[in-house]
Design an enzyme around this catalytic site. Structure first.
Site, PDB file in Angstrom:
ATOM      1  N   LYS A   1       0.718  -1.244  -0.142  1.00  0.00           N
ATOM      2  CA  LYS A   1       0.040   0.004  -0.042  1.00  0.00           C
ATOM      3  C   LYS A   1       0.832   1.448  -0.013  1.00  0.00           C
ATOM      4  O   LYS A   1       0.754   2.147  -0.709  1.00  0.00           O
ATOM      5  CB  LYS A   1      -0.920  -0.140   1.373  1.00  0.00           C
ATOM      6  CG  LYS A   1      -1.866   1.263   1.464  1.00  0.00           C
ATOM      7  CD  LYS A   1      -2.737   1.058   2.442  1.00  0.00           C
ATOM      8  CE  LYS A   1      -3.399   2.181   2.822  1.00  0.00           C
ATOM      9  NZ  LYS A   1      -4.490   2.012   3.781  1.00  0.00           N
TER      10      LYS A   1
ATOM     11  N   GLU B   1      10.375  -4.960   4.701  1.00  0.00           N
ATOM     12  CA  GLU B   1      10.249  -6.219   4.158  1.00  0.00           C
ATOM     13  C   GLU B   1      10.217  -6.378   2.607  1.00  0.00           C
ATOM     14  O   GLU B   1      10.796  -7.281   1.807  1.00  0.00           O
ATOM     15  CB  GLU B   1       9.426  -6.916   4.912  1.00  0.00           C
ATOM     16  CG  GLU B   1       9.830  -7.256   6.403  1.00  0.00           C
ATOM     17  CD  GLU B   1       9.169  -6.125   7.182  1.00  0.00           C
ATOM     18  OE1 GLU B   1       8.829  -5.082   6.756  1.00  0.00           O
ATOM     19  OE2 GLU B   1       8.926  -6.488   8.208  1.00  0.00           O
TER      20      GLU B   1
ATOM     21  N   GLY C   1      -4.944  -1.713   4.816  1.00  0.00           N
ATOM     22  CA  GLY C   1      -4.325  -2.863   4.625  1.00  0.00           C
ATOM     23  C   GLY C   1      -5.025  -4.264   4.605  1.00  0.00           C
ATOM     24  O   GLY C   1      -4.708  -5.147   3.800  1.00  0.00           O
ATOM     25  N   ARG C   2      -5.427  -4.684   5.839  1.00  0.00           N
ATOM     26  CA  ARG C   2      -6.056  -5.847   6.254  1.00  0.00           C
ATOM     27  C   ARG C   2      -7.411  -6.038   5.627  1.00  0.00           C
ATOM     28  O   ARG C   2      -7.968  -7.174   5.974  1.00  0.00           O
ATOM     29  CB  ARG C   2      -5.986  -6.212   7.987  1.00  0.00           C
ATOM     30  CG  ARG C   2      -6.643  -5.052   8.678  1.00  0.00           C
ATOM     31  CD  ARG C   2      -6.214  -5.096   9.939  1.00  0.00           C
ATOM     32  NE  ARG C   2      -6.685  -3.886  10.989  1.00  0.00           N
ATOM     33  CZ  ARG C   2      -6.084  -2.826  10.945  1.00  0.00           C
ATOM     34  NH1 ARG C   2      -4.879  -2.508  10.548  1.00  0.00           N
ATOM     35  NH2 ARG C   2      -6.651  -1.847  11.656  1.00  0.00           N
TER      36      ARG C   2
ATOM     37  N   GLU D   1      -4.807  -6.840  14.622  1.00  0.00           N
ATOM     38  CA  GLU D   1      -4.567  -5.460  14.331  1.00  0.00           C
ATOM     39  C   GLU D   1      -5.798  -4.381  14.246  1.00  0.00           C
ATOM     40  O   GLU D   1      -5.409  -3.392  14.537  1.00  0.00           O
ATOM     41  CB  GLU D   1      -3.865  -5.575  12.935  1.00  0.00           C
ATOM     42  CG  GLU D   1      -3.030  -4.531  12.536  1.00  0.00           C
ATOM     43  CD  GLU D   1      -2.155  -4.544  11.559  1.00  0.00           C
ATOM     44  OE1 GLU D   1      -0.943  -4.893  11.405  1.00  0.00           O
ATOM     45  OE2 GLU D   1      -2.523  -4.273  10.338  1.00  0.00           O
TER      46      GLU D   1
ATOM     47  N   HIS E   1      -5.584 -33.604  16.912  1.00  0.00           N
ATOM     48  CA  HIS E   1      -4.432 -34.344  17.428  1.00  0.00           C
ATOM     49  C   HIS E   1      -3.281 -33.703  17.892  1.00  0.00           C
ATOM     50  O   HIS E   1      -2.082 -33.991  17.967  1.00  0.00           O
ATOM     51  CB  HIS E   1      -3.947 -35.237  16.491  1.00  0.00           C
ATOM     52  CG  HIS E   1      -4.936 -36.377  15.971  1.00  0.00           C
ATOM     53  ND1 HIS E   1      -5.069 -37.474  16.544  1.00  0.00           N
ATOM     54  CD2 HIS E   1      -6.019 -36.061  15.014  1.00  0.00           C
ATOM     55  CE1 HIS E   1      -6.041 -38.278  16.078  1.00  0.00           C
ATOM     56  NE2 HIS E   1      -6.674 -37.368  15.155  1.00  0.00           N
TER      57      HIS E   1
ATOM     58  N   LYS F   1       9.145  -0.985  14.537  1.00  0.00           N
ATOM     59  CA  LYS F   1       9.690  -0.604  13.315  1.00  0.00           C
ATOM     60  C   LYS F   1      10.834   0.438  13.433  1.00  0.00           C
ATOM     61  O   LYS F   1      11.988   0.369  12.949  1.00  0.00           O
ATOM     62  CB  LYS F   1       8.759  -0.084  12.284  1.00  0.00           C
ATOM     63  CG  LYS F   1       7.748  -1.221  11.614  1.00  0.00           C
ATOM     64  CD  LYS F   1       6.916  -0.461  10.629  1.00  0.00           C
ATOM     65  CE  LYS F   1       5.738  -1.214  10.071  1.00  0.00           C
ATOM     66  NZ  LYS F   1       4.679  -0.344   9.265  1.00  0.00           N
TER      67      LYS F   1
HETATM   68  O1  F6P Z   1       2.087  -4.484   9.779  1.00  0.00           O
HETATM   69  C1  F6P Z   1       1.677  -2.994   9.531  1.00  0.00           C
HETATM   70  C2  F6P Z   1       1.215  -2.814   8.229  1.00  0.00           C
HETATM   71  O2  F6P Z   1       0.944  -1.324   8.020  1.00  0.00           O
HETATM   72  C3  F6P Z   1      -0.194  -3.620   8.192  1.00  0.00           C
HETATM   73  O3  F6P Z   1      -1.214  -2.809   8.417  1.00  0.00           O
HETATM   74  C4  F6P Z   1      -0.089  -3.456   6.445  1.00  0.00           C
HETATM   75  O4  F6P Z   1      -0.755  -4.663   6.021  1.00  0.00           O
HETATM   76  C5  F6P Z   1       1.352  -4.024   6.241  1.00  0.00           C
HETATM   77  O5  F6P Z   1       2.094  -3.433   7.523  1.00  0.00           O
HETATM   78  C6  F6P Z   1       2.009  -3.800   4.943  1.00  0.00           C
HETATM   79  O6  F6P Z   1       1.825  -2.518   4.559  1.00  0.00           O
HETATM   80  P1  F6P Z   1       2.211  -2.305   2.949  1.00  0.00           P
HETATM   81  O7  F6P Z   1       1.252  -2.803   2.239  1.00  0.00           O
HETATM   82  O8  F6P Z   1       2.105  -0.626   3.063  1.00  0.00           O
HETATM   83  O9  F6P Z   1       3.539  -2.777   2.482  1.00  0.00           O
END
Ligand code: F6P
Length: 543
Positions: A208, A214, A269-270, A355, A386, A506
């Site tokens: 987003k 990452e 995002g979620r 979240e 199990h 972060k």
């Molecule tokens: O973990 C925090 C967060 O902002 C989530 O809410 C989001 O889904 C994720 O990081 C990834 O963010 P982005 O889509 O901006 O890479």
């Protein structure tokens, strides 16, 4: 700063008194008192059969919970969301995932602009692109067709796409392979591309913000792998597309914004798997199935918006969660899909629920004096049986369960589906009614062993049944959970749409990265444990 008002509401206090009166009543008693309970405590709509007879509620508890919802302004808040008001107050954003699945022609305005038109314009572009890739019209740099898709993202830009791909695998194009990379651990990307032919691989970089550490690290690694294999920087144009709200950062990364699929700041995002973030889903199952999934979401949206509280699935599910969490003291919820294709559903729900509702202050910033979001976890049945079900049956903690099952298997194999569903049904029964010490002894069990073989029961569960796992059903199911999370957030008076809690870690990681990568050991100013860990890690790494 104001005080939280929830626990001072007369409706809350009435619930508290009611819980004191009936909270310990055994499900055996509740069933004995009402022989029709199993038929009456059921709500069926939008293709879902929701059995909540094994929840420890009675008619008064349900009525009081609905009164609490009214006192908390639930109907008004639902309308505010659907109208596009900025209900995510800490980020001053509208919350309009419902617009992502609104049919063309319906208008939802944000600052006077109809966002549904924008949604459908992106859906058209996604559809055209998916068709080109799936038909082989979109060619890689060397002229080969795309056979492998690697989606790179994390959190909401990963969990939804992975879950949906796994859930809808039966509907997917089997000649293509799909891979998902999220962890900054290099192993994730290394294993994902292992054995793939770069000339036939398409990367979708989903973020987003397009600033997530990452995702950018993995996207850079993917680009280096692709360029090294194909021997040409120009290959990026044919092997990378982006999904983002941030065109400037996409361009900076080196992806042509002509190959970018957009979405908007009003999509959390979620809550984004049905936006362009679902491009990998569309590539896997095709535009028609994707639209069927959106129709499933929309069917639940309409139900949520219009069904009366007492016949409203997300409201009922949300309120039962409030009862278990706040009045029976349950701290977690186990989600137990008896459907192998839903194996990533619990992981997806963890972000959606935790979240969203893992918050400790009200919308006004007052510290809450009641429990908010519970811990969600789970595994597909029967594997969980199990593993951790022992604790569900005989442990000391109360863990309400959501069982999910389907009437028809997508892979009918002998009587295996009946075996699967028999297990689902039996588990709910065993959790609810248990086996008393007398029953155990009457069955001839040695007195010394009897306590070990006694099941107290009275462990609440709900069971969701649908005919078959289809794209439409999946959309309906996800929207059910999305809206029940919303219902709970409204009751708890928290902002279910921000996620400030992920920020501190972060920020600290940024400082730590510099300390780990500095040529010489820097002077550290953390606590003694953190300092020691940094020292030790550097030693282990460099020795
Ligand atoms: O973990 C925090 C967060 O902002 C989530 O809410 C989001 O889904 C994720 O990081 C990834 O963010 P982005 O889509 O901006 O890479």
């Amino acid at each position: 700063m104001s005080e939280p008002r929830l626990t001072r509401l007369p409706q809350w206090q009435a619930l508290q008194r009611h819980a004191d009166a009936i909270g310990h009543k055994h499900l055996r008693e509740l069933f004995a008192a009402d022989p029709q309970r199993g038929e009456r405590y059921v709500l069926e709509d939008v293709g879902l059969y929701f059995d909540y007879a094994k929840q420890r509620v009675d008619a008064d508890a349900l009525r009081l919970l609905r009164e609490l919802a009214l006192a908390c302004g639930l109907p008004q808040r639902v309308e505010a969301m659907f109208r596009g008001e900025r209900i995510n107050t800490t980020e001053q954003r509208a919350v309009l995932h419902v617009a992502l699945r609104a049919p063309a022609g319906e208008a939802i305005l944000v600052d006077g602009h109809d966002v549904v038109t924008d949604v459908h314009a992106v859906l058209e572009r996604m559809g055209a692109f998916a068709e080109r890739v799936r038909s082989g019209a979109w060619l890689g740099h060397g002229g080969q067709r795309i056979r492998h898709v690697v989606s790179i993202g994390i959190g909401g830009s990963d969990l939804g796409p992975v879950m949906a791909y796994e859930a809808l695998r039966a509907y997917s194009r089997r000649e293509m392979t799909f891979h998902f990379v999220s962890n900054v651990d290099g192993t994730d990307i290394a294993e994902a591309v292992h054995g793939l032919d770069a000339a036939e691989t398409l990367f979708i970089v989903c973020s987003k913000t397009f600033t997530t550490l990452e995702t950018l690290a993995n996207a850079r690694a993917a680009r280096a792998w692709c360029v090294a294999a194909l021997g040409d920087e120009a290959a990026v144009a044919k092997h990378f597309v982006a999904v983002s709200t941030n065109a400037a950062e996409v361009a900076k990364f080196g992806i042509d914004t002509a190959n970018m699929f957009g979405f908007w700041d009003w999509v959390g995002g979620r809550y984004s798997m049905d936006s362009a973030i679902g491009l990998s889903t569309m590539l896997a199952i095709g535009a028609e199935h994707f639209r069927a999934m959106l129709a499933g979401f929309h069917a639940m949206d309409e139900h949520f918006r219009h069904a009366p509280l007492e016949r409203n699935l997300p409201v009922l599910m949300g309120l039962l969660g409030i009862w278990n969490n706040n009045f029976l003291g349950a701290a977690s919820v186990a989600v137990l899909p008896y459907e192998q294709y839903l194996k990533r559903f619990p992981a997806y729900l963890q972000q959606l629920t935790m979240e969203s509702n893992g918050k400790r202050v009200t919308r006004d910033g007052a510290a809450v004096d009641y429990a908010t979001g519970p811990i969600y976890w789970g595994e597909p049945g029967t594997n969980g049986q199990h593993s951790f079900y022992q604790l569900l049956h005989q442990g000391t903690r109360l863990v309400p369960c959501d069982f999910i099952g389907f009437g028809q298997s997508l892979n009918p194999l002998g009587d295996q589906h009946d075996l699967l569903l028999a297990n689902l049904i039996a588990q709910g029964e065993a959790l609810a009614f248990g086996k008393t010490a007398e029953e155990v002894r009457a069955a001839g069990t040695d007195a010394a062993l009897a306590p070990h073989r006694t099941f107290p029961g009275n462990r609440p569960s709900s069971t969701l049944l649908a005919k078959k796992l289809t794209p439409h059903t999946l959309g309906t199911l996800i929207a059910l959970y999305e809206h029940s999370v919303f219902v709970q957030g409204v009751i708890w008076d928290i902002d279910s749409f921000d996620q400030w809690g992920v920020e501190l870690g972060k920020q600290l990681a940024k400082t730590t990265i510099a300390e780990l990568t500095a040529k010489n050991m820097p002077t550290l100013a953390h606590d003694s444990s953190t300092n020691a860990l940094i020292h030790r890690y550097r030693q282990l790494r460099d020795r």
